[in-house]
Design an enzyme around this catalytic site. Structure first.
Site, mmCIF file in Angstrom:
data_model
loop_
_atom_site.group_PDB
_atom_site.id
_atom_site.type_symbol
_atom_site.label_atom_id
_atom_site.label_comp_id
_atom_site.label_asym_id
_atom_site.label_seq_id
_atom_site.Cartn_x
_atom_site.Cartn_y
_atom_site.Cartn_z
ATOM 1 N N ASP A 55 -8.046 -5.237 -0.095
ATOM 2 C CA ASP A 55 -8.562 -6.044 -1.193
ATOM 3 C C ASP A 55 -8.223 -7.525 -1.066
ATOM 4 O O ASP A 55 -8.792 -8.350 -1.764
ATOM 5 C CB ASP A 55 -8.003 -5.528 -2.533
ATOM 6 N N HIS A 75 0.847 -1.185 0.000
ATOM 7 C CA HIS A 75 0.000 0.000 0.000
ATOM 8 C C HIS A 75 0.883 1.236 0.000
ATOM 9 O O HIS A 75 1.924 1.241 0.653
ATOM 10 C CB HIS A 75 -0.910 0.010 1.239
HETATM 11 N N1 ACO Z 1 4.266 -7.559 -4.936
HETATM 12 C C1 ACO Z 1 5.607 -7.530 -5.075
HETATM 13 N N2 ACO Z 1 6.378 -6.441 -4.866
HETATM 14 C C2 ACO Z 1 5.756 -5.320 -4.504
HETATM 15 C C3 ACO Z 1 4.356 -5.268 -4.305
HETATM 16 C C4 ACO Z 1 3.609 -6.440 -4.548
HETATM 17 N N3 ACO Z 1 2.269 -6.448 -4.384
HETATM 18 N N4 ACO Z 1 3.987 -4.013 -3.945
HETATM 19 C C5 ACO Z 1 5.132 -3.316 -3.890
HETATM 20 N N5 ACO Z 1 6.209 -4.086 -4.211
HETATM 21 C C6 ACO Z 1 7.606 -3.692 -4.207
HETATM 22 C C7 ACO Z 1 7.962 -2.832 -5.411
HETATM 23 O O1 ACO Z 1 8.406 -3.616 -6.485
HETATM 24 C C8 ACO Z 1 9.044 -1.946 -4.848
HETATM 25 O O2 ACO Z 1 10.220 -2.716 -4.768
HETATM 26 P P1 ACO Z 1 11.674 -2.013 -4.961
HETATM 27 O O3 ACO Z 1 11.798 -1.063 -3.813
HETATM 28 O O4 ACO Z 1 12.646 -3.137 -4.942
HETATM 29 O O5 ACO Z 1 11.612 -1.309 -6.293
HETATM 30 C C9 ACO Z 1 8.606 -1.705 -3.405
HETATM 31 O O6 ACO Z 1 7.810 -2.855 -3.057
HETATM 32 C C10 ACO Z 1 7.781 -0.436 -3.228
HETATM 33 O O7 ACO Z 1 6.646 -0.519 -4.098
HETATM 34 P P2 ACO Z 1 6.050 0.680 -4.955
HETATM 35 O O8 ACO Z 1 5.507 0.142 -6.232
HETATM 36 O O9 ACO Z 1 7.041 1.793 -5.026
HETATM 37 O O10 ACO Z 1 4.883 1.109 -4.006
HETATM 38 P P3 ACO Z 1 3.705 2.061 -4.431
HETATM 39 O O11 ACO Z 1 3.367 2.810 -3.207
HETATM 40 O O12 ACO Z 1 4.023 2.828 -5.649
HETATM 41 O O13 ACO Z 1 2.552 1.025 -4.834
HETATM 42 C C11 ACO Z 1 0.728 -0.441 -4.705
HETATM 43 C C12 ACO Z 1 1.543 0.647 -3.983
HETATM 44 C C13 ACO Z 1 0.293 0.050 -6.081
HETATM 45 C C14 ACO Z 1 -0.511 -0.724 -3.872
HETATM 46 C C15 ACO Z 1 1.622 -1.699 -4.824
HETATM 47 O O14 ACO Z 1 1.972 -2.177 -3.549
HETATM 48 C C16 ACO Z 1 0.937 -2.806 -5.640
HETATM 49 O O15 ACO Z 1 1.033 -2.825 -6.854
HETATM 50 N N6 ACO Z 1 0.205 -3.746 -4.946
HETATM 51 C C17 ACO Z 1 -0.546 -4.758 -5.641
HETATM 52 C C18 ACO Z 1 -1.852 -4.189 -6.157
HETATM 53 C C19 ACO Z 1 -2.854 -3.929 -5.048
HETATM 54 O O16 ACO Z 1 -3.069 -4.762 -4.175
HETATM 55 N N7 ACO Z 1 -3.497 -2.763 -5.115
HETATM 56 C C20 ACO Z 1 -4.554 -2.379 -4.152
HETATM 57 C C21 ACO Z 1 -4.090 -1.272 -3.268
HETATM 58 S S1 ACO Z 1 -5.303 -0.929 -2.030
HETATM 59 C C22 ACO Z 1 -6.468 -0.051 -2.848
HETATM 60 O O17 ACO Z 1 -6.288 0.578 -3.840
HETATM 61 C C23 ACO Z 1 -7.784 -0.096 -2.272
#
Ligand code: ACO
Length: 418
Positions: free
Chosen positions: A359, A302
């Protein structure tokens, strides 16, 4: 007043600093470009406060979520969704008379204009219900024209909250080829929706109190979440002066994506493919960590919560209750629990503070309720509607509001001749 010092190209500047009511510190950059010529660069807006707001407070480190000061666990377990909706939009919980008027309004505006039913005929049978919902909400502006009169705006707000569940249920009925079921005014908001979804004219239908309660909780948990992708979209579109229905339709489209509200559908699809592939959790965890792979663990991570998502905790126990009370033995719940355990013990997820988000469990509950996977994001939209409306109204009522118009840093070709 405290100020922040900025040194740029050998010159010092002072930027005003202010604090929110929960101690959040902000550097006021509104005059940054005018005084320094530079802009703040923040793709993804992770460090940008796009507005000040009285509606929702989140402390992502401490796992706190409050609407108008009220803790989410109290709201989700003690109040009807319609009362929470009133409070989000109007600022305080209503007294009994006010609430009854609000309920009456929401009850008597549930029917959609009969002509709107014809729109459903034009969609292909497998149209995604989010596409239908967004276009139907935008279409409402053709029946209920915009006005600046606060009473007309309030009426349109009531119409939208009352009718959106009718539109959502009709979209589902259309997709399975069943006749539309009209709303029944003596039912609660959640029960009314469940009846329109699952009743058929040929048989009596009793709404299960377990499902009604679970849906009420789900709607409240999703009702607002400050400046996320869809809410900021609603504010962005509304900042141009676009009407309520147009602004909310834009929010619905923003919610649809798998990185936002579409994640609940994506979680179920991911769990199903892991189950079909023999439950090799380690393989999928490795894939999620592989930077050359597009795969992410859906329902994990998140932007704001870096410790726990308080909504996910409430939902996890709600999922257990619903499955136990309904006697549903869902193998995907076991897959979800095992995957969660493997991920939470993996250093990659620990270091990056990636936990299950709202979710991860909402899909399991929706599935137990009999709601099809492609309706999950529609369910999210029903819950988020009062939050979007509250944010739209706050933006519109704010003095000296400006159209949202970010800057960019141009990195393309310099001037060249054809
Ligand atoms: N699986 C694997 N790796 C992940 C995940 C994941 N679900 N989420 C984040 N990471 C990793 C990224 O690759 C990144 O790694 P790095 O530092 O080595 O590059 C690090 O964790 C930070 O992630 P970001 O993408 O920079 O985090 P951001 O805040 O931009 O994204 C998000 C948040 C979009 C929710 C992300 O965690 C994701 O894609 N999750 C899966 C989709 C999801 O569940 N979305 C629902 C969110 S809740 C809602 O909207 C109600």
């Amino acid at each position: 007043m405290e100020t922040a010092k900025l040194t740029l190209q050998g010159k010092d500047y002072e930027l005003p600093v202010f604090e929110g009511t929960e101690g959040e510190v902000a550097i006021d950059c509104r005059k940054l470009r005018g005084t320094t010529g530079a802009v703040a660069y923040d793709p993804g807006f992770g460090n940008t406060g796009s507005c000040s707001s009285d509606i929702t407070f989140i402390d992502g480190e401490a796992g706190i979520l409050r609407y108008r000061g009220y803790p989410i666990d109290q709201l989700a377990t003690q109040l009807p969704f319609t009362k929470v909706a009133y409070m989000l939009i109007h600022g305080d919980l209503p007294d009994e008379d006010t609430y009854q008027r609000w309920r009456t309004g929401l009850t008597y505006h549930t029917l959609i204009h009969e002509d709107m039913k014809k729109f459903f005929e034009g969609y292909p049978p497998h149209a995604h219900p989010m596409a239908i919902l967004a276009s139907m909400v935008a279409s409402m502006s053709t029946y209920y024209p915009e006005s600046d009169d606060p009473q007309d705006i309030e009426l349109n707000i009531i119409r939208l909250i009352a009718k959106i569940k009718t539109l959502a249920a009709f979209a589902y009925k259309k997709s399975i080829g069943q006749p539309f079921i009209y709303p029944q005014n003596d039912l609660s908001y959640s029960a009314n929706f469940l009846k329109m979804m699952f009743a058929v004219p040929a048989e009596p239908y009793e709404v299960s109190p377990t499902l009604e309660r679970a849906l009420n909780t789900l709607l409240i948990l999703h009702a607002d979440h400050e400046q996320n992708c869809s809410t900021s979209t609603v504010r962005m579109v509304g900042s141009s002066g676009a009407n309520l229905f147009a602004s909310i339709a834009a929010g619905i489209c923003a919610l649809w994506g798998p990185l936002h509200g579409g994640a609940n559908q994506a979680v179920l699809e991911m769990l199903q493919s892991i189950a079909d592939d023999g439950c090799d959790y380690k393989k999928y965890i490795a894939l999620a960590k592989d930077k050359d792979s597009e795969f992410r663990l859906m329902g994990f991570g998140h932007r704001v919560y870096k410790n726990r998502d308080p909504r996910a905790e409430i939902l996890k126990s709600a999922a257990d209750d619903v499955l136990a009370e309904l006697g549903v033995d869902d193998p995907l719940l076991e897959v979800a629990e095992n995957l969660e355990e493997v991920a939470l013990n993996d250093p990659y997820f620990k270091e990056r503070k990636l936990f299950p988000n709202v979710d991860f469990y909402s899909g399991i509950i929706y599935r137990a309720m009999g709601i099809p996977t492609d309706m999950f994001t529609v369910m999210f939209a029903l819950g988020r509607l009062p939050g979007w409306i509250a944010q739209w109204k706050e933006m519109r009522d704010a003095p000296k509001g400006r159209i949202h118009r970010p800057r960019q840093i141009y990195t393309g070709a310099n001037r060249r001749d054809v």
